[in-house]
Enzyme design. Structure first.
Site, mmCIF file in Angstrom:
data_model
loop_
_atom_site.group_PDB
_atom_site.id
_atom_site.type_symbol
_atom_site.label_atom_id
_atom_site.label_comp_id
_atom_site.label_asym_id
_atom_site.label_seq_id
_atom_site.Cartn_x
_atom_site.Cartn_y
_atom_site.Cartn_z
ATOM 1 N N GLN A 91 -58.690 48.798 -11.022
ATOM 2 C CA GLN A 91 -59.363 48.687 -12.325
ATOM 3 C C GLN A 91 -60.072 47.354 -12.507
ATOM 4 O OE1 GLN A 91 -57.614 50.339 -15.780
ATOM 5 N NE2 GLN A 91 -56.317 51.756 -14.680
ATOM 6 N N ASP A 143 -54.637 45.963 -14.075
ATOM 7 C CA ASP A 143 -54.433 47.236 -14.755
ATOM 8 C C ASP A 143 -55.072 47.167 -16.148
ATOM 9 O OD1 ASP A 143 -53.537 49.802 -15.211
ATOM 10 O OD2 ASP A 143 -51.448 49.253 -15.551
ATOM 11 N N ASP A 163 -55.477 46.410 -22.539
ATOM 12 C CA ASP A 163 -54.186 45.773 -22.838
ATOM 13 C C ASP A 163 -53.502 45.223 -21.589
ATOM 14 O OD1 ASP A 163 -53.076 47.948 -21.527
ATOM 15 O OD2 ASP A 163 -51.936 48.684 -23.246
ATOM 16 N N ARG A 224 -55.891 50.544 -26.049
ATOM 17 C CA ARG A 224 -55.126 50.557 -24.808
ATOM 18 C C ARG A 224 -56.042 50.311 -23.611
ATOM 19 N NH1 ARG A 224 -53.300 54.521 -21.079
ATOM 20 N NH2 ARG A 224 -51.187 54.163 -20.349
ATOM 21 N N GLU A 249 -58.201 59.394 -26.518
ATOM 22 C CA GLU A 249 -58.839 59.410 -27.837
ATOM 23 C C GLU A 249 -60.354 59.289 -27.765
ATOM 24 O OE1 GLU A 249 -57.200 56.114 -29.993
ATOM 25 O OE2 GLU A 249 -55.209 57.027 -30.151
ATOM 26 N N ALA A 265 -50.258 56.471 -30.821
ATOM 27 C CA ALA A 265 -51.179 57.066 -29.842
ATOM 28 C C ALA A 265 -51.708 58.361 -30.434
ATOM 29 C CB ALA A 265 -50.466 57.335 -28.520
ATOM 30 N N TYR A 267 -52.897 60.604 -33.248
ATOM 31 C CA TYR A 267 -52.635 60.560 -34.693
ATOM 32 C C TYR A 267 -51.249 59.988 -34.963
ATOM 33 C CZ TYR A 267 -56.581 63.690 -34.381
ATOM 34 O OH TYR A 267 -57.809 64.225 -34.075
ATOM 35 N N ASP A 269 -48.375 60.885 -35.983
ATOM 36 C CA ASP A 269 -47.805 62.197 -36.242
ATOM 37 C C ASP A 269 -46.412 62.398 -35.637
ATOM 38 O OD1 ASP A 269 -48.477 62.203 -33.586
ATOM 39 O OD2 ASP A 269 -50.018 63.759 -33.740
ATOM 40 N N GLU A 303 -43.841 56.499 -34.676
ATOM 41 C CA GLU A 303 -45.168 56.196 -35.237
ATOM 42 C C GLU A 303 -45.132 56.084 -36.761
ATOM 43 O OE1 GLU A 303 -48.318 58.048 -32.065
ATOM 44 O OE2 GLU A 303 -47.510 59.395 -33.579
HETATM 45 CA CA LIG Z 1 -55.440 55.211 -31.516
HETATM 46 CA CA LIG Z 2 -49.303 60.367 -32.159
#
Ligand SMILES: [Ca+2]
Ligand SMILES: [Ca+2]
Length: 432
Positions: A91, A143, A163, A224, A249, A265, A267, A269, A303
């Site tokens: 990378q 990385d 990151d 990220r 995303e 990461a 939503y 959720d 989250e």
């Molecule tokens: Ca995000």
């Molecule tokens: Ca999520």
């Protein structure tokens, strides 16, 4: 996604339809016919591919540190310059490039390991000359470097900084800094996991957002590995971003926006992703990192425990799966519900019916480009390759896709493979 052995045809079809309804897999829309050919092969990791105002393809070769011009008709290539960068991982090396001819801006990692810079060259008599450092000393590892570069309609440079892979694999005891904001405009160590907005001379734009009392190069945070950024016709900035085992995303970037990583990461959720903060474990050095099992000494944060009014949800994910999702039962990284988006481009032409206003997102894992328009998603140009970047021809019918020189992707049956059909190539796809 991989077929599971023993699955009946009916179950597969049912799962596919359910996946489409839930947005887990792309809907199978009819694809216009495309002719394809290889423009050139054997490039040393083409990473950025741009169609220049000279109608030539400008390419960065990540591994070799070369800037190369390719004639899209003949495939003839010319090295116009080299940077003092030597890739040691998959990378790092020579990454992003943006043209404002005669100026050519490039982003590359450099020695000592762990740094990223942007350099401006002058393109003169077919050569890159007179390098000037725009900004140096930005953080990088081998990385999640990111390193995608673009010039905005406002004339500023936009650069993604990853990151560094902190809190995973060989860096699993390193604290992830994507949520941490700089304490001063020179606090570059906090630039990990950010999108930067930079004056062409390297200074901080006077209208950059003030975050926690500090105006710096930071434009947005909580990223990220955003390997793709592109501006839409109204000046809106889109980014594609690689998620962990799920939740790649597509984001619309707002100044001062927090994109959630590593606390969120996709939503917010509480689905399959949970933040396991390995670096905060007292005995981190005694642990062995695992993608599947979180030791009791590693703090976990759901989250929903994260609250920040600046948090911006993605426009969509690739893909979100339930909390109970069994990643370990799949064929490993290749079959996790992600696409590994490597770039992004905006299709503004009316040349192909139904395509105007689409975002085109190349995938490293699927050897395909995801065309996204609102809720509609279509995969196009499937081959057994890792797609790294693309450029759109002036006619709106011709597309150039750069492929990685090596690595793992999926074959046409969906199984993991490292036998790439066209390593280090530029492929041309032309709408019929
Ligand atoms: Ca995000
Ligand atoms: Ca999520």
């Amino acid at each position: 996604m991989c077929d599971k052995k023993g699955m009946t045809r009916f179950t597969q079809v049912f799962a596919a339809v359910l996946g489409v309804v839930l947005g887990l897999v792309p809907a199978a829309l009819p694809e216009p016919p495309f002719a394809s050919r290889v423009v050139v092969e054997g490039l040393a990791g083409p990473w950025e591919i741009l169609l220049g105002p000279d109608r030539q393809l400008w390419v960065t070769e990540r591994i070799a540190g070369r800037v190369t011009r390719v004639d899209p008709a003949s495939g003839a290539r010319t090295t116009v310059g080299s940077v003092p960068s030597r890739a040691v991982g998959t990378q790092d090396g020579l990454l992003g490039m943006a043209l404002d001819l005669p100026y050519v801006y490039v982003a590359y990692t450099y020695s000592p390991r762990g740094l990223l810079k942007v350099v401006r060259y002058n393109y003169e008599s077919g050569r890159l000359t007179a390098p000037v450092d725009v900004i140096t000393g930005l953080p990088a590892t081998t990385d999640h470097v990111s390193g995608r570069l673009a010039i905005g309609p406002d004339g500023k440079l936009y650069l993604t900084v990853g990151d560094g892979g902190a809190n995973q694999f060989e860096h699993f005891c390193d604290r992830n800094l994507a949520q941490e904001l700089p304490s001063s405009p020179r606090d570059f160590s906090r630039y990990r996991g950010k999108i930067l907005r930079i004056e062409p001379d390297g200074s901080v734009p006077a209208d950059n957002p003030v975050l926690h009392g500090v105006r710096s190069h930071v434009y947005s945070y909580g990223h990220r590995n955003a390997q793709g950024i592109v501006f839409g016709p109204a000046g809106q900035l889109y980014a594609s971003e690689q998620g962990p085992k799920s939740d790649d995303e597509l984001n619309l970037i707002r100044p001062g926006g927090n994109y959630g990583w590593p606390r969120v990461a996709g939503y917010r959720d509480d689905k399959a992703y949970v933040y396991a903060n390995w670096s905060a474990a007292e005995n981190c050095r005694d642990l062995t990192f695992s993608d599947y099992r979180i030791p009791a000494s590693v703090p976990r944060l759901e989250e929903s425990s994260f609250r920040d009014p600046a948090l911006v949800p993605p426009l969509r994910t690739f893909f979100t799966v339930p909390d109970q999702h069994d990643f370990e039962a799949e064929c490993g990284h290749s079959c996790w519900p992600t696409i590994a988006p490597s770039s992004i481009d905006f299709y503004g032409s009316a040349a192909i019916p139904g395509w105007q206003g689409s975002l085109l997102i190349p995938s490293l894992k699927d050897g395909a480009v995801y065309r996204v328009a609102g809720a509609e998603t279509q995969t196009v140009w499937r081959t057994v390759n890792r797609y790294r970047d693309l450029a759109i021809g002036e006619d709106g019918r011709t597309f150039y896709v750069a492929t990685d020189a090596g690595g793992r992707t999926k074959d046409l049956a969906g199984e993991p493979t490292e036998e790439l059909a066209n390593p280090g190539a530029i492929l041309e796809f032309t709408a019929g």
